[in-house]
Design a protein around this motif. Sequence first.
Motif, PDB file in Angstrom:
ATOM      1  N   ILE A  18      25.066  39.573   3.734  1.00 47.26           N
ATOM      2  CA  ILE A  18      24.590  38.891   2.567  1.00 47.26           C
ATOM      3  C   ILE A  18      25.728  38.868   0.826  1.00 47.26           C
ATOM      4  O   ILE A  18      24.937  37.956   0.427  1.00 47.26           O
ATOM      5  CB  ILE A  18      23.893  41.000   1.756  1.00 47.26           C
ATOM      6  CG1 ILE A  18      22.684  41.737   2.810  1.00 47.26           C
ATOM      7  CG2 ILE A  18      23.803  40.545   0.407  1.00 47.26           C
ATOM      8  CD1 ILE A  18      22.447  43.473   2.240  1.00 47.26           C
ATOM      9  N   THR A  19      26.128  38.609   0.944  1.00 46.33           N
ATOM     10  CA  THR A  19      27.435  38.622   0.374  1.00 46.33           C
ATOM     11  C   THR A  19      27.267  36.777   1.097  1.00 46.33           C
ATOM     12  O   THR A  19      27.367  35.729   0.045  1.00 46.33           O
ATOM     13  CB  THR A  19      29.021  39.280   0.775  1.00 46.33           C
ATOM     14  OG1 THR A  19      28.801  40.381   0.166  1.00 46.33           O
ATOM     15  CG2 THR A  19      29.926  38.170  -0.172  1.00 46.33           C
ATOM     16  N   THR A  24      26.435  31.355  -0.281  1.00 41.65           N
ATOM     17  CA  THR A  24      25.411  30.053   0.390  1.00 41.65           C
ATOM     18  C   THR A  24      24.408  29.965  -0.996  1.00 41.65           C
ATOM     19  O   THR A  24      24.036  29.069  -1.024  1.00 41.65           O
ATOM     20  CB  THR A  24      24.764  30.220   2.019  1.00 41.65           C
ATOM     21  OG1 THR A  24      25.656  30.547   2.857  1.00 41.65           O
ATOM     22  CG2 THR A  24      23.959  29.345   2.210  1.00 41.65           C
ATOM     23  N   GLU A  25      23.169  31.053  -1.031  1.00 44.67           N
ATOM     24  CA  GLU A  25      22.515  30.564  -2.182  1.00 44.67           C
ATOM     25  C   GLU A  25      22.996  29.926  -3.385  1.00 44.67           C
ATOM     26  O   GLU A  25      22.479  29.341  -4.299  1.00 44.67           O
ATOM     27  CB  GLU A  25      22.096  31.877  -2.901  1.00 44.67           C
ATOM     28  CG  GLU A  25      20.791  31.500  -3.591  1.00 44.67           C
ATOM     29  CD  GLU A  25      19.449  33.798  -4.126  1.00 44.67           C
ATOM     30  OE1 GLU A  25      18.587  32.887  -3.604  1.00 44.67           O
ATOM     31  OE2 GLU A  25      20.395  34.031  -3.512  1.00 44.67           O
ATOM     32  N   VAL A  26      23.966  30.654  -4.252  1.00 43.36           N
ATOM     33  CA  VAL A  26      24.880  30.222  -4.677  1.00 43.36           C
ATOM     34  C   VAL A  26      25.074  28.777  -4.717  1.00 43.36           C
ATOM     35  O   VAL A  26      24.834  27.727  -5.583  1.00 43.36           O
ATOM     36  CB  VAL A  26      25.811  30.491  -5.456  1.00 43.36           C
ATOM     37  CG1 VAL A  26      26.665  29.800  -6.635  1.00 43.36           C
ATOM     38  CG2 VAL A  26      25.465  31.470  -5.830  1.00 43.36           C
ATOM     39  N   GLU A  27      25.962  27.933  -3.783  1.00 48.38           N
ATOM     40  CA  GLU A  27      25.868  27.118  -3.458  1.00 48.38           C
ATOM     41  C   GLU A  27      24.380  25.288  -3.303  1.00 48.38           C
ATOM     42  O   GLU A  27      24.886  24.985  -3.663  1.00 48.38           O
ATOM     43  CB  GLU A  27      26.966  26.808  -1.867  1.00 48.38           C
ATOM     44  CG  GLU A  27      28.608  27.107  -2.274  1.00 48.38           C
ATOM     45  CD  GLU A  27      28.763  27.292  -0.845  1.00 48.38           C
ATOM     46  OE1 GLU A  27      28.335  26.953   0.553  1.00 48.38           O
ATOM     47  OE2 GLU A  27      29.712  27.833  -1.083  1.00 48.38           O
ATOM     48  N   THR A  31      23.896  22.028  -5.252  1.00 50.31           N
ATOM     49  CA  THR A  31      23.562  21.363  -4.731  1.00 50.31           C
ATOM     50  C   THR A  31      22.285  21.047  -4.998  1.00 50.31           C
ATOM     51  O   THR A  31      21.769  19.272  -5.845  1.00 50.31           O
ATOM     52  CB  THR A  31      23.790  21.510  -3.053  1.00 50.31           C
ATOM     53  OG1 THR A  31      24.861  21.879  -3.243  1.00 50.31           O
ATOM     54  CG2 THR A  31      23.298  20.212  -2.816  1.00 50.31           C
ATOM     55  N   GLU A  32      21.112  21.781  -5.006  1.00 50.49           N
ATOM     56  CA  GLU A  32      20.259  21.028  -5.417  1.00 50.49           C
ATOM     57  C   GLU A  32      20.574  20.897  -7.284  1.00 50.49           C
ATOM     58  O   GLU A  32      19.539  19.713  -7.392  1.00 50.49           O
ATOM     59  CB  GLU A  32      18.831  22.448  -5.650  1.00 50.49           C
ATOM     60  CG  GLU A  32      17.347  21.933  -5.937  1.00 50.49           C
ATOM     61  CD  GLU A  32      16.961  23.128  -6.303  1.00 50.49           C
ATOM     62  OE1 GLU A  32      15.513  23.450  -6.028  1.00 50.49           O
ATOM     63  OE2 GLU A  32      17.329  24.168  -6.621  1.00 50.49           O
ATOM     64  N   THR A  33      21.156  21.362  -7.862  1.00 50.00           N
ATOM     65  CA  THR A  33      20.889  20.633  -9.787  1.00 50.00           C
ATOM     66  C   THR A  33      22.013  19.563  -9.551  1.00 50.00           C
ATOM     67  O   THR A  33      21.324  18.443 -10.320  1.00 50.00           O
ATOM     68  CB  THR A  33      21.832  21.944  -9.992  1.00 50.00           C
ATOM     69  OG1 THR A  33      21.357  22.943  -9.942  1.00 50.00           O
ATOM     70  CG2 THR A  33      22.535  21.309 -11.800  1.00 50.00           C
TER      71      THR A  33
END
Length: 123
Positions: A18-19, A24-27, A31-33
């Motif tokens: 989960i961590t 990965t979600e933050v990264e 990246t999307e930004t």
Amino acid sequence: NETITQLNRTEVELAETITQLNTTEVELNRTETQLLTSLKEIQALNETIATLKEQAKCPLNETVTSYWDLLYSGDFFEGEITTEKLQIFQKTQEKLEYFKGTRITKGIINFFKVFHDGPRQCN
């Protein structure tokens, strides 16, 4: 007892997973930004390119800021001042007559601009 140990290990592994997923979600969000920012920059560049291409269709190769910028057109630039060309500049024919036979370059155009319009004032 062994089942409880396996469950505890699985719980720890699940927490680690989960961590990692959260990291990965933050990264991915970062990246999307960055991609969206890059896309906006590309769109702005494409608009600039389109504007420049449109301006390139104009016979003038400089920004028109003066009466003298007509001399940048293909009919005049790098050509010689002739009687026919002088007729186009009837308002200033007396000034130009002295230059008959001179090659039309950026330097001569800038000279005419300063002579006719005065030096540019910077704000």
